[in-house]
Design an enzyme around this catalytic site. Sequence first.
Site: not given
Length: 160
Positions: A56, A58, A86, A89
Amino acid sequence: MWSETEMTYLKRAVELAEEALEAGDEPFGSVLVGADGEVLAEDRNRIVETGDPTRHPEFELARWAVRHLTPEQRKAATVYTSGEHCPMCAAAHAWSGLGRIVYASSSQQLARWLNEMGVAPPPVSTLSIREVAPGIPVEGPVPALVDRIQQLHRRCRGCD
């Protein structure tokens, strides 16, 4: 509420989300900005191309920040992102000591959209950043960008 400069960073995060979608991935993008307004790093979802479900943007920016910034620089930095972090992250963000987060659309909005499209829930509970990392300053969603984000997710799921 958000300055023209901040909207530029948020729009770039959305552009990165669109790049992820065009590459066959889910539409998420993020931009890391230093206290002086300099864009330090940016990334997009790279799950499909790598086969790694933790890729991801992030999380990648948190990793980048630990390798390249001092603790003080990390704390003063802001992550502008297309979607609220999420839980994975948000935890990485907190553990790496990054500062403020500004997101265009919320996890709650995404969960609602996915439910409306009949998409199964993710393998991890949909929690807000504030629940996972309560000490991080968080702002969002950004109403001016929400429709665009929703359309990216609809395209991702073949709903358009």
